[in-house]
Design a protein around this motif. Structure first.
Motif, PDB file in Angstrom:
ATOM      1  N   SER A  27      -2.818  12.316   9.006  1.00  0.00           N
ATOM      2  CA  SER A  27      -2.835  13.639   8.381  1.00  0.00           C
ATOM      3  C   SER A  27      -2.491  13.520   6.900  1.00  0.00           C
ATOM      4  O   SER A  27      -1.350  13.710   6.496  1.00  0.00           O
ATOM      5  N   ILE A  28      -3.497  13.225   6.130  1.00  0.00           N
ATOM      6  CA  ILE A  28      -3.311  12.998   4.696  1.00  0.00           C
ATOM      7  C   ILE A  28      -3.751  14.225   3.933  1.00  0.00           C
ATOM      8  O   ILE A  28      -4.876  14.696   4.097  1.00  0.00           O
ATOM      9  N   PHE A  29      -2.853  14.745   3.087  1.00  0.00           N
ATOM     10  CA  PHE A  29      -3.137  15.897   2.264  1.00  0.00           C
ATOM     11  C   PHE A  29      -3.077  15.478   0.800  1.00  0.00           C
ATOM     12  O   PHE A  29      -2.486  14.464   0.444  1.00  0.00           O
ATOM     13  N   SER A  30      -3.681  16.295  -0.016  1.00  0.00           N
ATOM     14  CA  SER A  30      -3.640  16.072  -1.441  1.00  0.00           C
ATOM     15  C   SER A  30      -3.043  17.298  -2.112  1.00  0.00           C
ATOM     16  O   SER A  30      -3.362  18.430  -1.735  1.00  0.00           O
ATOM     17  N   PRO A  31      -2.090  17.133  -3.051  1.00  0.00           N
ATOM     18  CA  PRO A  31      -1.693  15.860  -3.660  1.00  0.00           C
ATOM     19  C   PRO A  31      -0.736  15.059  -2.774  1.00  0.00           C
ATOM     20  O   PRO A  31      -0.121  15.583  -1.852  1.00  0.00           O
ATOM     21  N   ASN A  32      -0.644  13.788  -3.103  1.00  0.00           N
ATOM     22  CA  ASN A  32       0.288  12.930  -2.384  1.00  0.00           C
ATOM     23  C   ASN A  32       0.710  11.783  -3.304  1.00  0.00           C
ATOM     24  O   ASN A  32       0.143  11.615  -4.390  1.00  0.00           O
ATOM     25  N   THR A  33       1.689  11.053  -2.849  1.00  0.00           N
ATOM     26  CA  THR A  33       2.178   9.902  -3.610  1.00  0.00           C
ATOM     27  C   THR A  33       2.290   8.709  -2.674  1.00  0.00           C
ATOM     28  O   THR A  33       2.739   8.858  -1.530  1.00  0.00           O
ATOM     29  N   SER A  53      -1.720  10.694  -6.256  1.00  0.00           N
ATOM     30  CA  SER A  53      -3.161  10.810  -6.043  1.00  0.00           C
ATOM     31  C   SER A  53      -3.861  11.253  -7.320  1.00  0.00           C
ATOM     32  O   SER A  53      -5.062  11.030  -7.477  1.00  0.00           O
ATOM     33  N   GLY A  54      -3.105  11.850  -8.240  1.00  0.00           N
ATOM     34  CA  GLY A  54      -3.671  12.257  -9.514  1.00  0.00           C
ATOM     35  C   GLY A  54      -3.643  11.176 -10.568  1.00  0.00           C
ATOM     36  O   GLY A  54      -4.187  11.365 -11.669  1.00  0.00           O
ATOM     37  N   GLY A  55      -2.983  10.048 -10.258  1.00  0.00           N
ATOM     38  CA  GLY A  55      -3.017   8.921 -11.174  1.00  0.00           C
ATOM     39  C   GLY A  55      -1.745   8.658 -11.961  1.00  0.00           C
ATOM     40  O   GLY A  55      -1.688   7.704 -12.738  1.00  0.00           O
ATOM     41  N   SER A  56      -0.713   9.473 -11.767  1.00  0.00           N
ATOM     42  CA  SER A  56       0.534   9.228 -12.484  1.00  0.00           C
ATOM     43  C   SER A  56       1.276   8.063 -11.835  1.00  0.00           C
ATOM     44  O   SER A  56       1.376   7.982 -10.615  1.00  0.00           O
ATOM     45  N   THR A  57       1.814   7.191 -12.703  1.00  0.00           N
ATOM     46  CA  THR A  57       2.452   5.961 -12.230  1.00  0.00           C
ATOM     47  C   THR A  57       3.894   5.881 -12.686  1.00  0.00           C
ATOM     48  O   THR A  57       4.209   6.279 -13.814  1.00  0.00           O
ATOM     49  N   THR A  58       4.726   5.365 -11.802  1.00  0.00           N
ATOM     50  CA  THR A  58       6.116   5.076 -12.123  1.00  0.00           C
ATOM     51  C   THR A  58       6.400   3.628 -11.767  1.00  0.00           C
ATOM     52  O   THR A  58       5.994   3.154 -10.706  1.00  0.00           O
ATOM     53  N   LEU A  59       7.076   2.922 -12.669  1.00  0.00           N
ATOM     54  CA  LEU A  59       7.489   1.534 -12.438  1.00  0.00           C
ATOM     55  C   LEU A  59       8.960   1.413 -12.805  1.00  0.00           C
ATOM     56  O   LEU A  59       9.372   1.890 -13.868  1.00  0.00           O
ATOM     57  N   THR A  60       9.732   0.762 -11.964  1.00  0.00           N
ATOM     58  CA  THR A  60      11.117   0.534 -12.323  1.00  0.00           C
ATOM     59  C   THR A  60      11.186  -0.491 -13.452  1.00  0.00           C
ATOM     60  O   THR A  60      10.298  -1.355 -13.580  1.00  0.00           O
ATOM     61  N   ASP A  61      12.200  -0.386 -14.294  1.00  0.00           N
ATOM     62  CA  ASP A  61      12.263  -1.200 -15.503  1.00  0.00           C
ATOM     63  C   ASP A  61      12.204  -2.701 -15.223  1.00  0.00           C
ATOM     64  O   ASP A  61      11.583  -3.453 -15.990  1.00  0.00           O
ATOM     65  N   SER A  62      12.820  -3.139 -14.152  1.00  0.00           N
ATOM     66  CA  SER A  62      12.924  -4.575 -13.901  1.00  0.00           C
ATOM     67  C   SER A  62      11.587  -5.234 -13.576  1.00  0.00           C
ATOM     68  O   SER A  62      11.486  -6.464 -13.592  1.00  0.00           O
ATOM     69  N   VAL A  63      10.565  -4.446 -13.284  1.00  0.00           N
ATOM     70  CA  VAL A  63       9.259  -5.034 -12.939  1.00  0.00           C
ATOM     71  C   VAL A  63       8.189  -4.720 -13.968  1.00  0.00           C
ATOM     72  O   VAL A  63       7.053  -5.199 -13.840  1.00  0.00           O
ATOM     73  N   GLY A  65       5.739  -4.955 -16.880  1.00  0.00           N
ATOM     74  CA  GLY A  65       5.152  -6.134 -17.489  1.00  0.00           C
ATOM     75  C   GLY A  65       4.848  -7.239 -16.501  1.00  0.00           C
ATOM     76  O   GLY A  65       4.183  -8.212 -16.845  1.00  0.00           O
ATOM     77  N   ARG A  66       5.338  -7.093 -15.269  1.00  0.00           N
ATOM     78  CA  ARG A  66       5.091  -8.121 -14.248  1.00  0.00           C
ATOM     79  C   ARG A  66       4.349  -7.570 -13.030  1.00  0.00           C
ATOM     80  O   ARG A  66       3.531  -8.265 -12.434  1.00  0.00           O
ATOM     81  N   PHE A  67       4.640  -6.352 -12.649  1.00  0.00           N
ATOM     82  CA  PHE A  67       4.020  -5.731 -11.475  1.00  0.00           C
ATOM     83  C   PHE A  67       3.066  -4.630 -11.915  1.00  0.00           C
ATOM     84  O   PHE A  67       3.314  -3.932 -12.912  1.00  0.00           O
ATOM     85  N   THR A  68       2.010  -4.462 -11.149  1.00  0.00           N
ATOM     86  CA  THR A  68       1.057  -3.382 -11.377  1.00  0.00           C
ATOM     87  C   THR A  68       0.782  -2.679 -10.062  1.00  0.00           C
ATOM     88  O   THR A  68       0.553  -3.336  -9.041  1.00  0.00           O
ATOM     89  N   ILE A  69       0.795  -1.349 -10.086  1.00  0.00           N
ATOM     90  CA  ILE A  69       0.450  -0.583  -8.898  1.00  0.00           C
ATOM     91  C   ILE A  69      -0.895   0.083  -9.118  1.00  0.00           C
ATOM     92  O   ILE A  69      -1.188   0.569 -10.215  1.00  0.00           O
ATOM     93  N   SER A  70      -1.708   0.073  -8.082  1.00  0.00           N
ATOM     94  CA  SER A  70      -3.016   0.721  -8.164  1.00  0.00           C
ATOM     95  C   SER A  70      -3.332   1.365  -6.813  1.00  0.00           C
ATOM     96  O   SER A  70      -2.703   1.050  -5.807  1.00  0.00           O
ATOM     97  N   ARG A  71      -4.300   2.246  -6.836  1.00  0.00           N
ATOM     98  CA  ARG A  71      -4.684   2.962  -5.609  1.00  0.00           C
ATOM     99  C   ARG A  71      -6.183   3.055  -5.498  1.00  0.00           C
ATOM    100  O   ARG A  71      -6.903   3.129  -6.512  1.00  0.00           O
ATOM    101  N   ASP A  72      -6.651   3.050  -4.269  1.00  0.00           N
ATOM    102  CA  ASP A  72      -8.022   3.396  -3.945  1.00  0.00           C
ATOM    103  C   ASP A  72      -7.921   4.672  -3.112  1.00  0.00           C
ATOM    104  O   ASP A  72      -7.639   4.624  -1.915  1.00  0.00           O
ATOM    105  N   ASN A  73      -8.121   5.812  -3.760  1.00  0.00           N
ATOM    106  CA  ASN A  73      -7.936   7.085  -3.059  1.00  0.00           C
ATOM    107  C   ASN A  73      -8.940   7.264  -1.918  1.00  0.00           C
ATOM    108  O   ASN A  73      -8.628   7.882  -0.897  1.00  0.00           O
ATOM    109  N   TRP A 103       4.623  22.589  -1.637  1.00  0.00           N
ATOM    110  CA  TRP A 103       5.665  22.130  -2.553  1.00  0.00           C
ATOM    111  C   TRP A 103       6.779  21.371  -1.845  1.00  0.00           C
ATOM    112  O   TRP A 103       7.755  20.996  -2.482  1.00  0.00           O
ATOM    113  N   LYS A 104       6.631  21.099  -0.558  1.00  0.00           N
ATOM    114  CA  LYS A 104       7.651  20.349   0.175  1.00  0.00           C
ATOM    115  C   LYS A 104       7.155  18.925   0.436  1.00  0.00           C
ATOM    116  O   LYS A 104       5.997  18.733   0.818  1.00  0.00           O
TER     117      LYS A 104
END
Length: 119
Positions: A27-33, A53-63, A65-73, A103-104
């Protein structure tokens, strides 16, 4: 309900690379993370990276420059490309999916995959 299937963990030497994948179904709804968290024994689970799902990305500081997150919606799949791995990256990595409905947030977790970086 949302089911998550993770893959890609393992043992790698310091400086090496790994790619984690997490596929969501159900049961996948949009938007999602979708995102990745990690946990070591005796410590709290911490956010590594997330992508909406809209493309906004968050990375913790310690990663950064080393880690990359991507999605195939279209496939409801998130990837975590980890490079220049360090021993301190050793942890169980968990995929998390969050549906946003009226909103929940509704969170779902994968079973976890072990990443071990040897020095």
């Amino acid at each position: 309900q949302v089911q998550l299937v993770e893959s890609g963990g393992g043992l790698v030497q310091a400086g090496g690379s790994l790619r984690l994948s997490c596929a969501a179904s159900g049961s996948i709804f949009s938007p999602n993370t979708m995102g990745w968290y990690r946990q070591v024994p005796g410590k709290q689970r911490e956010l590594v990276a997330s992508r909406t799902s809209g493309g906004s990305t968050t990375l913790t500081d310690s990663v950064k420059g080393r880690f990359t997150i991507s999605r195939d919606n279209a496939k409801n799949t998130v990837y975590l490309q980890m490079s220049s791995l360090k021993p301190e990256d050793t942890a169980v990595y968990y995929c998390k999916f969050t549906n946003i409905i009226s909103w929940k947030p509704y969170d779902y977790w994968g079973q976890g995959t072990q990443v071990t970086v040897s020095s």
